[in-house]
Design a protein around this motif. Structure first.
Motif, PDB file in Angstrom:
ATOM      1  N   GLU A 179      32.720 -11.258  56.225  1.00  0.00           N
ATOM      2  CA  GLU A 179      32.351 -12.261  57.225  1.00  0.00           C
ATOM      3  C   GLU A 179      33.302 -13.472  57.152  1.00  0.00           C
ATOM      4  OE1 GLU A 179      28.384 -14.825  58.623  1.00  0.00           O
ATOM      5  OE2 GLU A 179      28.395 -13.719  56.734  1.00  0.00           O
ATOM      6  N   LYS A 180      33.607 -13.900  55.934  1.00  0.00           N
ATOM      7  CA  LYS A 180      34.513 -15.036  55.750  1.00  0.00           C
ATOM      8  C   LYS A 180      35.933 -14.694  56.211  1.00  0.00           C
ATOM      9  CE  LYS A 180      32.024 -17.043  51.811  1.00  0.00           C
ATOM     10  NZ  LYS A 180      32.084 -17.336  50.351  1.00  0.00           N
ATOM     11  N   VAL A 181      36.355 -13.474  55.935  1.00  0.00           N
ATOM     12  CA  VAL A 181      37.683 -13.043  56.352  1.00  0.00           C
ATOM     13  C   VAL A 181      37.782 -13.045  57.871  1.00  0.00           C
ATOM     14  CG1 VAL A 181      39.259 -11.070  56.453  1.00  0.00           C
ATOM     15  CG2 VAL A 181      38.225 -11.718  54.275  1.00  0.00           C
ATOM     16  N   LYS A 182      36.782 -12.523  58.534  1.00  0.00           N
ATOM     17  CA  LYS A 182      36.805 -12.507  59.999  1.00  0.00           C
ATOM     18  C   LYS A 182      36.827 -13.919  60.551  1.00  0.00           C
ATOM     19  CE  LYS A 182      34.374 -10.979  64.129  1.00  0.00           C
ATOM     20  NZ  LYS A 182      33.089 -10.496  64.711  1.00  0.00           N
ATOM     21  N   ALA A 183      36.039 -14.803  59.959  1.00  0.00           N
ATOM     22  CA  ALA A 183      35.999 -16.197  60.415  1.00  0.00           C
ATOM     23  C   ALA A 183      37.347 -16.891  60.242  1.00  0.00           C
ATOM     24  CB  ALA A 183      34.921 -16.964  59.652  1.00  0.00           C
ATOM     25  N   SER A 184      38.136 -16.410  59.268  1.00  0.00           N
ATOM     26  CA  SER A 184      39.451 -17.008  59.035  1.00  0.00           C
ATOM     27  C   SER A 184      40.512 -16.466  59.980  1.00  0.00           C
ATOM     28  CB  SER A 184      39.887 -16.761  57.586  1.00  0.00           C
ATOM     29  OG  SER A 184      40.267 -15.397  57.391  1.00  0.00           O
ATOM     30  N   GLY A 185      40.133 -15.494  60.814  1.00  0.00           N
ATOM     31  CA  GLY A 185      41.056 -14.952  61.802  1.00  0.00           C
ATOM     32  C   GLY A 185      41.745 -13.668  61.399  1.00  0.00           C
ATOM     33  N   LYS A 186      41.361 -13.106  60.260  1.00  0.00           N
ATOM     34  CA  LYS A 186      41.957 -11.852  59.809  1.00  0.00           C
ATOM     35  C   LYS A 186      40.970 -10.694  59.930  1.00  0.00           C
ATOM     36  CE  LYS A 186      46.091 -13.253  58.604  1.00  0.00           C
ATOM     37  NZ  LYS A 186      47.331 -12.701  59.220  1.00  0.00           N
ATOM     38  N   LYS A 187      41.444  -9.500  59.589  1.00  0.00           N
ATOM     39  CA  LYS A 187      40.619  -8.300  59.688  1.00  0.00           C
ATOM     40  C   LYS A 187      40.009  -7.970  58.331  1.00  0.00           C
ATOM     41  CE  LYS A 187      43.589  -6.532  63.376  1.00  0.00           C
ATOM     42  NZ  LYS A 187      44.520  -5.451  63.794  1.00  0.00           N
ATOM     43  N   GLY A 188      38.813  -7.362  58.374  1.00  0.00           N
ATOM     44  CA  GLY A 188      38.052  -7.153  57.149  1.00  0.00           C
ATOM     45  C   GLY A 188      38.451  -5.973  56.301  1.00  0.00           C
ATOM     46  N   ILE A 189      37.989  -4.791  56.674  1.00  0.00           N
ATOM     47  CA  ILE A 189      38.166  -3.623  55.814  1.00  0.00           C
ATOM     48  C   ILE A 189      38.516  -2.402  56.649  1.00  0.00           C
ATOM     49  CG2 ILE A 189      35.685  -3.051  55.883  1.00  0.00           C
ATOM     50  CD1 ILE A 189      35.998  -2.082  52.946  1.00  0.00           C
ATOM     51  N   THR A 190      39.394  -1.585  56.135  1.00  0.00           N
ATOM     52  CA  THR A 190      39.737  -0.327  56.782  1.00  0.00           C
ATOM     53  C   THR A 190      39.462   0.825  55.823  1.00  0.00           C
ATOM     54  OG1 THR A 190      41.499   0.966  57.834  1.00  0.00           O
ATOM     55  CG2 THR A 190      42.163  -0.569  56.115  1.00  0.00           C
ATOM     56  N   PHE A 191      39.053   1.939  56.383  1.00  0.00           N
ATOM     57  CA  PHE A 191      38.737   3.132  55.601  1.00  0.00           C
ATOM     58  C   PHE A 191      38.848   4.343  56.503  1.00  0.00           C
ATOM     59  CE2 PHE A 191      34.879   0.950  57.004  1.00  0.00           C
ATOM     60  CZ  PHE A 191      34.189   1.943  57.708  1.00  0.00           C
ATOM     61  N   SER A 192      38.576   5.499  55.966  1.00  0.00           N
ATOM     62  CA  SER A 192      38.625   6.741  56.745  1.00  0.00           C
ATOM     63  C   SER A 192      37.220   7.270  56.972  1.00  0.00           C
ATOM     64  CB  SER A 192      39.465   7.807  56.013  1.00  0.00           C
ATOM     65  OG  SER A 192      39.330   9.067  56.665  1.00  0.00           O
ATOM     66  N   ALA A 193      36.824   7.329  58.241  1.00  0.00           N
ATOM     67  CA  ALA A 193      35.533   7.920  58.609  1.00  0.00           C
ATOM     68  C   ALA A 193      35.762   9.099  59.547  1.00  0.00           C
ATOM     69  CB  ALA A 193      34.635   6.879  59.262  1.00  0.00           C
TER      70      ALA A 193
END
Length: 414
Positions: A179-193
């Motif tokens: 949530e904090k990362v998104k608020a700072s203007g960056k992207k959170g987490i990436t994974f394989s689904a």
């Protein structure tokens, strides 16, 4: 290694299993007797030629045992196919090195002999790693080493978002960080689904980290794990691209420098050093805290059934050589694996402190075919990946998707 090999092997093994009968192999090699001659070793490392440390080790193990090793490297899919066919024809290799989920398929088909019959000592192997090669209370092989999953992070992004990665101990603290990362203007987490075994491989740490069991996909714990992933997508903490991401494309997203976290494996360590930004690694947290059980990758050394059982004495020497503490350190470093024994793990950490988090992850890890699931696992994994694909794409709620998955898996594993 990544689960690309696992996925191919599992799919093929499931198809081939129904056509496999118990093997009564007639021995292998080019006419060697039990006391000497040629011993066949098949492995899934076609990328290594005769000049590699791996092949030199195989040769040395043969020399030390007083025999000549004839080694053949196959792609994992080809190896599984050829192993099953060779068993039917009675010309199995003496030593067979296979991806860990395939062990149960080969054992169930009667292809493999047991560690007890070979008189192989497995006492030093970490029990959670050895479990992937155990079916019905019997051990059918020894892990060379293991890899698993953890969370890589981009230090610059976390610093800007005022996130301390060492404070991430559970799902709540991880989601708060996203949530904090998104608020700072960056992207959170990436994974394989993605809707393959790779996707299941990446979902399992969250599923098991909630306390869920593969025999009951739609338990409240299982639903909680899928709700976690689903919530990340809905809140924009994870991209919709995860639905099609392999572990490789997910890594590429992280390596571009815009994501705070990437769920990925030991095999990306060399690539992490090439990203151009400062990174770190933390274990995948369980829901309530602590390290989540992530699935193990990696190969097992096994011995196919031979009618000439006197050959097993030499086979045991070959396996003991390949899995010895002295040789395991070099082998696991070559393959980017964490060792299967604590003694060698300590040597790895002493040589490279960056491996500390991976040793911790491997100690908490779990085989996909453990809990005596064996050949049932592929029949459970497919409904599982179908479920999280349905939920993340919005076509079903997590609860409904997993309820359907459980019905499918229960019918397939009767």
């Amino acid at each position: 290694m990544s689960t690309l090999r696992s996925a191919a092997a599992l799919a093929l093994a499931a198809c081939l299993l129904t056509g496999c009968s118990n093997s009564t192999g007639t021995g292998s090699g080019d006419g060697g007797s039990a006391a000497g001659g040629d011993y066949q070793i098949w492995d899934p490392y076609p990328q290594f030629d005769d000049s590699s440390d791996w092949v030199k080790l195989l040769t040395k193990c043969g020399t030390d045992a007083g025999v000549t090793v004839k080694r053949t490297g196959y792609d994992t899919t080809d190896l599984t196919n050829k192993a099953l066919l060779a068993a039917q024809q009675g010309n199995s290799p003496d030593v067979l090195i296979v991806d860990n989920p395939v062990v149960s398929t080969l054992a169930d088909a009667g292809v493999l002999t047991t560690a007890d019959e070979l008189k192989v000592d497995t006492s030093a192997v970490e029990p959670n790693l050895l479990a992937a090669g155990q079916i019905g209370g019997k051990t059918y092989g020894i892990p060379i080493g293991a890899n698993t999953l953890a969370l890589y992070y981009n230090k610059k992004i976390l610093d800007a978002a005022e996130v301390d990665p060492t404070a991430i101990k559970d799902w709540a603290s991880l989601t708060s960080a996203l949530e904090k990362v998104k608020a700072s203007g960056k992207k959170g987490i990436t994974f394989s689904a993605i809707g393959t075994e790779e996707g299941s491989f990446q979902f399992l740490p969250w599923f098991w980290g909630a306390g869920a069991n593969l025999t009951q996909l739609d338990s409240p714990q299982g639903v909680a794990s899928l709700e976690l992933w689903n919530g990340w997508l809905k809140n924009g903490y994870a991209p919709n691209s995860v639905l099609n991401n392999t572990q490789t494309t997910s890594w590429q997203e992280f390596a571009a420098g815009d994501f705070a976290f990437s769920e990925n494996g030991t095999w990306q360590l060399a690539n992490a050093k090439k990203t151009g930004f400062e990174y770190g690694i933390i274990p995948i947290p369980s829901q309530a805290g602590g390290t989540a059980p992530a699935p193990t990758g990696g190969e097992f050394v096994t011995a196919p059934v031979q009618s000439e059982t006197a050959r097993y004495a030499v086979t045991e020497k070959l396996i003991a050589c390949l899995t010895s503490a002295d040789n395991a350190l070099t082998t696991d470093t070559t393959l980017s694996y964490i060792a299967a024994t604590e003694a060698v793990q300590q040597k790895q950490v002493a040589a490279n402190s960056e491996l500390t988090v991976w040793v911790e992850a491997v100690k908490a890890a779990k085989g996909r075919t453990s809990d005596d699931l064996g050949t049932k696992y592929p029949k459970i994994s497919q409904p599982l990946w179908t479920a999280f694909q349905a939920a993340l794409s919005g076509s079903a709620s997590p609860a409904d998707a997993l309820k359907t998955a459980q019905t499918t898996a229960a019918a397939a594993t009767k």
